[in-house]
Design a protein around this motif. Sequence first.
Motif, PDB file in Angstrom:
ATOM      1  N   ARG A 210      24.355  37.203  31.571  1.00 45.10           N
ATOM      2  CA  ARG A 210      24.163  35.774  31.803  1.00 45.10           C
ATOM      3  C   ARG A 210      24.298  35.472  33.289  1.00 45.10           C
ATOM      4  O   ARG A 210      24.686  36.329  34.084  1.00 45.10           O
ATOM      5  CB  ARG A 210      25.201  34.961  31.014  1.00 45.10           C
ATOM      6  CG  ARG A 210      26.652  35.267  31.384  1.00 45.10           C
ATOM      7  CD  ARG A 210      27.582  34.323  30.661  1.00 45.10           C
ATOM      8  NE  ARG A 210      28.997  34.617  30.868  1.00 45.10           N
ATOM      9  CZ  ARG A 210      29.710  34.265  31.919  1.00 45.10           C
ATOM     10  NH1 ARG A 210      29.118  33.622  32.940  1.00 45.10           N
ATOM     11  NH2 ARG A 210      30.990  34.553  31.996  1.00 45.10           N
ATOM     12  N   THR A 211      24.009  34.232  33.637  1.00 43.56           N
ATOM     13  CA  THR A 211      24.161  33.781  35.011  1.00 43.56           C
ATOM     14  C   THR A 211      25.590  33.310  35.245  1.00 43.56           C
ATOM     15  O   THR A 211      26.377  33.160  34.289  1.00 43.56           O
ATOM     16  CB  THR A 211      23.194  32.627  35.317  1.00 43.56           C
ATOM     17  OG1 THR A 211      23.470  31.539  34.407  1.00 43.56           O
ATOM     18  CG2 THR A 211      21.748  33.067  35.143  1.00 43.56           C
ATOM     19  N   ASN A 214      27.095  30.316  33.399  1.00 42.49           N
ATOM     20  CA  ASN A 214      26.022  29.952  32.454  1.00 42.49           C
ATOM     21  C   ASN A 214      25.119  28.842  32.986  1.00 42.49           C
ATOM     22  O   ASN A 214      24.527  28.085  32.197  1.00 42.49           O
ATOM     23  CB  ASN A 214      26.619  29.534  31.103  1.00 42.49           C
ATOM     24  CG  ASN A 214      27.229  30.708  30.354  1.00 42.49           C
ATOM     25  OD1 ASN A 214      26.564  31.717  30.107  1.00 42.49           O
ATOM     26  ND2 ASN A 214      28.497  30.585  30.008  1.00 42.49           N
ATOM     27  N   GLN A 215      24.991  28.758  34.298  1.00 44.18           N
ATOM     28  CA  GLN A 215      24.152  27.717  34.891  1.00 44.18           C
ATOM     29  C   GLN A 215      22.707  28.199  34.990  1.00 44.18           C
ATOM     30  O   GLN A 215      22.447  29.295  35.497  1.00 44.18           O
ATOM     31  CB  GLN A 215      24.669  27.351  36.278  1.00 44.18           C
ATOM     32  CG  GLN A 215      26.079  26.788  36.279  1.00 44.18           C
ATOM     33  CD  GLN A 215      26.197  25.536  35.422  1.00 44.18           C
ATOM     34  OE1 GLN A 215      25.547  24.515  35.682  1.00 44.18           O
ATOM     35  NE2 GLN A 215      27.011  25.611  34.380  1.00 44.18           N
ATOM     36  N   PRO A 216      21.748  27.400  34.504  1.00 42.52           N
ATOM     37  CA  PRO A 216      20.330  27.799  34.542  1.00 42.52           C
ATOM     38  C   PRO A 216      19.872  28.047  35.981  1.00 42.52           C
ATOM     39  O   PRO A 216      20.177  27.269  36.889  1.00 42.52           O
ATOM     40  CB  PRO A 216      19.594  26.605  33.925  1.00 42.52           C
ATOM     41  CG  PRO A 216      20.634  25.910  33.100  1.00 42.52           C
ATOM     42  CD  PRO A 216      21.928  26.107  33.830  1.00 42.52           C
TER      43      PRO A 216
END
Length: 298
Positions: A210-211, A214-216
Motif C-alpha cells: 500500500r501507499t 493509505n493515501q491515494p
Amino acid sequence: MMRFVLNLIVLCVIGSASLAKAPDSSLRPVPRGTVEIQDEAPALAQVRPAARPAVLEAALAESLARQLRVEARPGFAPEPAEVAETRALAFAAMSPQATRLSLRPALRPGAIVEKAMARQRERRRGAVCGDRDIQGEHVGFVPGRIRGCGIDDAVRVRSVNGIPLSQQALVDCRTAKALKTWVDKGLKRSIGRRGGGVARIEVAAHYACRTRNNQPGGKISEHGRGRAIDISAVVLKNGQRITVLTDWDRGRNGRALRQMHRAACGPFGTVLGPDSDRFHRDHFHFDTARYRSGAYCR
C-alpha cells in the motif's frame, strides 16, 4: 724426528708438575660434618607444618581407638556412607588444619535434561535470520501486486527474545533484527519487572502492499517492502495492557511508552508516534529505511 720426541717429553714433564700443584677439584663430593647439619637444622625446622593442638590430637587418637574396637567386634559391618560423610563434615568443622568438605551437587533428573534439550532443538528449528532469539519461519520471495512492493527474502516472525507477537509479522531480516534490538534494549528495560514482565507484543500492522498512510497517489510505504512494523500495545504477565492510544503521556505507563519510543530511534531508521501526526495516534510505526541525515524520529 729426534727433536720432536724430546719436545714431547718436555711437555709431559711440565704437565705432570702442573697437575701436582693444582688445587683439589671442586666437583668431588665433600662429606657433611656435624657442624653443617647443625647449621641447617633451624632452616629445616621452619618448613615443618605446625603441630595440631593437643586437644585435637587426643580427639583423633580416641576416635581411631574407638574405630579399632568397633571393627574388632564379631559381625562388624562398615558404617553407611551417609554416616561416614557426616562424621567427615564434623571433623572438618572442628579441625583448623582440615579443609572443609563440600557436597557434590545432585545430578539433574533425566526428564528435566531431556526437556531442556528438546527446547533447544525446537529453538534451532524455529530460528530465522540466523538468530535463535528470532523465532518464526522462512518465507523467501514475496511478490508485490503493484510496482515497488514485495520482499526479496521474507521471514514470518512469531516471537522475539522469548516474547510472542499477537500476530506473526511478515518482514525482512533487517527489520526482524532491529525489532530484536528494540525488545532487548528498549521494551524490556522500559517495563522491567512490572507485572511480572512483558508477556506479549500487540502488532497492529506489518507487510502490506500500500501507499503511505493509505493515501491515494502517495509513495509506496515501507510496509509494502517488508521493512516496517506497527506496535499498538504491550501486555504484561499479570494481564495489564499498556496501549499507545490510552496511555501515551499518562503517568507511569506514559513514561514507559516514551522510553520505548526513544529506544527505537537508532535500531530503526524511522520512528513515529502520537506526536508525529493524526495517523499514528494509536500506534508506533517502526521501519528500517535509512536517510543520509540519520534516523527520523517524531
